[in-house]
Design an enzyme around this catalytic site. Structure first.
Site, PDB file in Angstrom:
ATOM      1  CG  PHE A 217      -0.262  -0.328   2.504  1.00 51.73           C
ATOM      2  CD1 PHE A 217       0.387   0.636   3.246  1.00 51.73           C
ATOM      3  CD2 PHE A 217      -0.248  -1.638   2.962  1.00 51.73           C
ATOM      4  CE1 PHE A 217       1.033   0.321   4.423  1.00 51.73           C
ATOM      5  CE2 PHE A 217       0.395  -1.966   4.152  1.00 51.73           C
ATOM      6  CZ  PHE A 217       1.043  -0.983   4.877  1.00 51.73           C
ATOM      7  CD  GLU A 218       4.255   2.713   3.387  1.00 54.07           C
ATOM      8  OE1 GLU A 218       5.084   3.642   3.347  1.00 54.07           O
ATOM      9  OE2 GLU A 218       4.160   1.938   4.371  1.00 54.07           O
ATOM     10  CG  MET A 219       7.370   3.540  -2.269  1.00 55.58           C
ATOM     11  SD  MET A 219       9.080   3.940  -1.816  1.00 55.58           S
ATOM     12  CE  MET A 219       9.796   4.220  -3.433  1.00 55.58           C
TER      13      MET A 219
END
Length: 358
Positions: free
Chosen positions: A141-143
């Site tokens: 859910f980030e990079m």
């Protein structure tokens, strides 16, 4: 009318503070100025397993802003940790790959001054910046990337190959570990200095009388018990809330700045249903291992890092100050006291130091 005017002029005198005594008091309680020279910074925060060098710093800076480290090449470290926005993104919850929000509704802590943090992430699970950098790059859910993809992307750029060989030699220099190490070295240089530093170094006029009163309150109330060191935070884990506000009896207290003592304000019965936090529990995050222990935030540049608390549900700094007073310290601060502490925190708003890195 005359009495009212006289009171206005006398109020500042009621809380007159000797600047030299306050300065020494700050030092005695572990509040320290930021270093002005890079060699001093290195002496304080360098890592034997990841020595700080000029070459590594330059490489880490380039990697920090490189969106190709993310799966779809749209997100860099700087996306959520914007240097121009207080080292974070100003959002209640971090937004990452394909606009996915953090599943626990956690917001992005500032990257500024994290060289002085012993605990990273809201649950404090990471002990160092080089370890911390391995998390967001891989979180879905980030990079949403992988070590293998990141290595492949970096190896495809000739300028990176030359830089890594110059630092790590020619025997497989481009590894995920070395990439995160370089990023960490750059992040360690993101240090700010402010009016509080100038005050600590002898300039009595650097902070207003209101801000100095706020600093005195900050120390006397016990805020410095968690917020100390160069970063004024980031050094320990603490439970939130510290005070049991779910008890049947709700005892409120105030703080008398003249006597330096707490005084009873009121006693009420509490029939509200149990709730883990005195703020909205948006995201349901319960801290380290579900114990409600959190990394104590750094207060440097706190005025630029709204919204507040782990899930970003408090938008005003004054409200955050009152909540911390009541539920961490057990004191209902007056509006005037909140204003004074806020004035001190405003004095912690500074600019990045342009270090001479050689």
């Amino acid at each position: 009318m005359k009495s009212y005017i006289i009171l206005i002029f006398l109020t500042p005198l009621l809380f007159a503070i000797d600047s030299n005594e306050l300065r020494q008091k700050s030092f005695d309680k572990g509040l320290l100025p930021m270093p002005t020279e890079y060699k001093t910074l290195k002496a304080l925060v360098d890592d034997q397993q990841n020595p700080m060098t000029a070459q590594k710093h330059a490489l880490g800076k380039e990697l920090f802003f490189d969106k190709d480290l993310s799966k779809d090449s749209t997100i860099s470290c700087a996306t959520c940790h914007d240097i121009e926005k207080g080292g974070e993104d100003g959002l209640p919850t971090a937004i990452g790959y394909h606009k996915l929000p953090n599943p626990s509704h956690l917001n992005s802590p500032t990257v500024l001054n994290t060289a002085f943090s012993k605990h990273l992430f809201w649950d404090g699970r990471s002990p160092s910046l080089r370890d911390q950098a391995t998390g967001p790059t891989q979180a879905p859910f980030e990079m949403a990337s992988t070590p293998e993809l990141i290595e492949e992307r970096v190896k495809a750029k000739p300028q990176y190959t030359r830089a890594f060989e110059a630092i790590y030699g020619f025997d497989n220099p481009i590894t995920f570990e070395n990439i995160t190490k370089a990023i960490a070295v750059y992040e360690k240089s993101l240090i700010t200095r402010d009016k509080f530093d100038a005050f600590l170094e002898g300039d009595d006029s650097a902070m207003s009388a209101q801000a100095q009163r706020g600093l005195d309150l900050f120390i006397d109330l016990g805020c410095k018990g968690c917020h100390f060191g160069h970063g004024i935070g980031g050094q320990k884990m603490q439970k939130f809330p510290l005070r049991d506000y779910n008890a049947l009896i709700d005892l409120s207290m105030t703080y008398n700045e003249t006597t330096k003592k707490r005084e009873y304000k009121s006693l009420k019965f509490n029939f509200k249903p149990y709730h883990p936090y005195p703020i909205e529990n948006r995201g349901g995050f319960m801290g380290k291992d579900g114990t409600q222990y959190f990394r104590v935030p750094i207060l440097r540049n706190i005025t630029e890092s709204a919204p507040y608390f782990h899930n970003g549900v408090v938008t005003k700094l004054s409200e955050a100050i009152f909540l911390m007073g009541r539920y961490q310290l057990g004191v209902d601060l007056s509006d005037d006291q909140v204003d004074a502490i806020e004035a001190f925190l405003e004095a912690l708003e500074g600019d990045l130091i342009e270090y001479d890195i050689d």
